[in-house]
Design a protein around this motif. Structure first.
Motif, PDB file in Angstrom:
ATOM      1  N   TYR A 194       0.416  -0.840  -0.076  1.00  0.00           N
ATOM      2  CA  TYR A 194       0.274   0.029   0.400  1.00  0.00           C
ATOM      3  C   TYR A 194       0.677   1.597   0.149  1.00  0.00           C
ATOM      4  N   ASN A 195       1.770   1.889   1.089  1.00  0.00           N
ATOM      5  CA  ASN A 195       2.623   2.509   0.978  1.00  0.00           C
ATOM      6  C   ASN A 195       2.999   2.785  -0.961  1.00  0.00           C
ATOM      7  N   ALA A 197       2.371   1.678  -3.096  1.00  0.00           N
ATOM      8  CA  ALA A 197       1.122   2.030  -4.379  1.00  0.00           C
ATOM      9  C   ALA A 197       1.176   3.595  -3.520  1.00  0.00           C
ATOM     10  N   VAL A 198       0.825   4.297  -3.543  1.00  0.00           N
ATOM     11  CA  VAL A 198       0.570   5.616  -2.881  1.00  0.00           C
ATOM     12  C   VAL A 198       2.502   6.377  -3.146  1.00  0.00           C
ATOM     13  N   SER A 199       3.178   5.637  -2.847  1.00  0.00           N
ATOM     14  CA  SER A 199       4.028   6.286  -3.649  1.00  0.00           C
ATOM     15  C   SER A 199       4.717   6.761  -5.073  1.00  0.00           C
ATOM     16  N   LEU A 201       1.842   6.521  -7.113  1.00  0.00           N
ATOM     17  CA  LEU A 201       1.076   7.640  -6.861  1.00  0.00           C
ATOM     18  C   LEU A 201       1.209   8.849  -7.309  1.00  0.00           C
ATOM     19  N   VAL A 202       2.560   9.098  -6.437  1.00  0.00           N
ATOM     20  CA  VAL A 202       2.385  10.796  -5.481  1.00  0.00           C
ATOM     21  C   VAL A 202       3.095  11.103  -6.516  1.00  0.00           C
ATOM     22  N   GLN A 213       4.542  17.270   1.701  1.00  0.00           N
ATOM     23  CA  GLN A 213       2.961  16.360   1.151  1.00  0.00           C
ATOM     24  C   GLN A 213       4.374  14.201  -0.114  1.00  0.00           C
ATOM     25  N   TYR A 214       4.743  15.356  -1.291  1.00  0.00           N
ATOM     26  CA  TYR A 214       5.233  14.701  -1.777  1.00  0.00           C
ATOM     27  C   TYR A 214       6.182  13.765  -1.362  1.00  0.00           C
ATOM     28  N   ALA A 217       5.879  11.853   1.469  1.00  0.00           N
ATOM     29  CA  ALA A 217       5.113   9.768   1.089  1.00  0.00           C
ATOM     30  C   ALA A 217       5.802   9.273   0.224  1.00  0.00           C
ATOM     31  N   SER A 218       6.640   9.768  -0.525  1.00  0.00           N
ATOM     32  CA  SER A 218       7.933   8.799  -1.595  1.00  0.00           C
ATOM     33  C   SER A 218       8.807   7.981  -0.327  1.00  0.00           C
ATOM     34  N   GLY A 221       6.771   5.219   1.157  1.00  0.00           N
ATOM     35  CA  GLY A 221       6.935   4.506   1.155  1.00  0.00           C
ATOM     36  C   GLY A 221       8.298   3.406   0.598  1.00  0.00           C
TER      37      GLY A 221
END
Length: 344
Positions: A194-195, A197-199, A201-202, A213-214, A217-218, A221
């Motif tokens: 999940y982490n 995938a979020v990274s 996506l960001v 936030q970028y 999140a990156s 992950g």
């Protein structure tokens, strides 16, 4: 540094979690010393081998004691709801670490030759699981982060299986004994995916995400993946060594664990959840350092920014240089020689 070349040293200090760094740093140092002891590269007593864990518990208990004394000396803090929650959380953390300290002392006594059952040695750990469950309930109700408590709670069955196997009450293979750990790692896999995938996506939509936030999140992950993969490798190799299916030195066996713990130490750089009453500082630990350390005020309380030139900037710069070179002229003036005749 973000995507615009901006590095905020103050933000790095403010997001740093000293409690996470102490935990993961102590475990990293402990794993290194323990691997050397198991390979008989060092032959010191286990009381010294477990020194990083003693240091960890000493910092927690001393910080909790000083924080409680400072809290009692400030009556105005008793009317602050947030301060009361911090003191309660500090007290619960101190109790958990005290029980964990008792368990570690019993483990060292057993390794040094004390003839007792492992079930008795692990008894404080079973009590710790109950206390950790109560701590999880308190943290969830007060919207506080929980990590160590969750790990302890979900591995209570693993502790029971290990104690039964060490006492030869059951003759299961270690792969079966570690079934609760495999279940825990499966859950960790889902969280890691999940982490990631979020990274990803960001990273793809970086123009629509704020720079802070970028970066958060990156980094989160990819560091989670760097912590999980070596941990999984270590668990598989460790079980094979215990079952006799693999012959390898403990120093080599523990290398994936060292990498995993090092990645976990990196996560302490962006997990800002330290208790403000730890050692009675009543503020963020790193903010406290910035105020009282002149060296950090000089070199850590600054922001570096470097703007990467775009193609348009480079084109404008080249055009300006060409225009300046085209209009540049070198003026040559004749030199007049003045002769002065001095009479005799």
């Amino acid at each position: 540094m973000d995507d615009q070349g901006r590095f905020d040293a103050r933000q790095l200090f403010q997001d740093f979690s000293p409690s996470k760094f102490v935990v993961f740093g102590s475990l990293l140092l402990q794993s290194i010393i323990l691997s050397l002891r198991l390979d008989h590269i060092i032959t010191t007593t286990y009381w010294l081998v477990f020194f990083p864990l003693w240091l960890w518990k000493a910092l927690v208990l001393a910080g909790a004691l000083v924080g409680y004394v400072v809290y009692r000396r400030h009556p105005d803090a008793r009317f602050d709801h947030e301060a009361q929650n911090d003191i309660k959380a500090l007290t619960i953390a101190a109790a958990l670490h005290a029980v964990l300290l008792v368990a570690e002392i019993l483990i060292v006594l057993r390794l040094e030759g004390l003839d007792v059952l492992w079930l008795f040695v692990f008894l404080p750990l079973f009590v710790l699981c109950v206390c950790a469950l109560l701590s999880c309930i308190f943290s969830i109700r007060n919207k506080r982060d929980v990590e160590l408590e969750v790990v302890i709670c979900v591995n209570v069955l693993l502790l029971i299986f290990v104690a039964l196997r060490l006492d030869n009450i059951v003759d299961w293979t270690w792969a079966v004994v570690f079934i609760p750990l495999w279940i825990f790692l499966v859950g960790y896999i889902l969280i890691t995916l999940y982490n990631l995938a979020v990274s990803i996506l960001v990273l793809k939509k970086r123009m629509h995400v704020p720079s802070e936030q970028y970066c958060s999140a990156s980094v989160h992950g990819f560091v989670s993946a760097a912590a999980f993969v070596p941990l999984l490798i270590f668990a598989v190799l460790f079980v094979k060594v215990l079952d006799g299916d693999l012959m390898i030195s403990f120093s080599a066996l523990f290398v994936p664990l060292h990498i995993s713990l090092l990645a976990m130490c990196i996560t302490s750089l962006y997990k800002r959840n330290s208790n403000h009453w730890w050692f009675g500082i009543r503020t963020d630990f790193c903010s406290f350092l910035l105020v009282h350390c002149s060296l950090l005020q000089e070199y850590g309380n600054i922001v570096y920014q470097y703007k990467r030139p775009t193609d348009e900037d480079l084109a404008e710069r080249d055009a300006a240089a060409a225009e300046q070179q085209r209009h540049a002229t070198v003026a040559v003036h004749p030199v007049q020689v003045l002769q002065v005749n001095i009479p005799d």
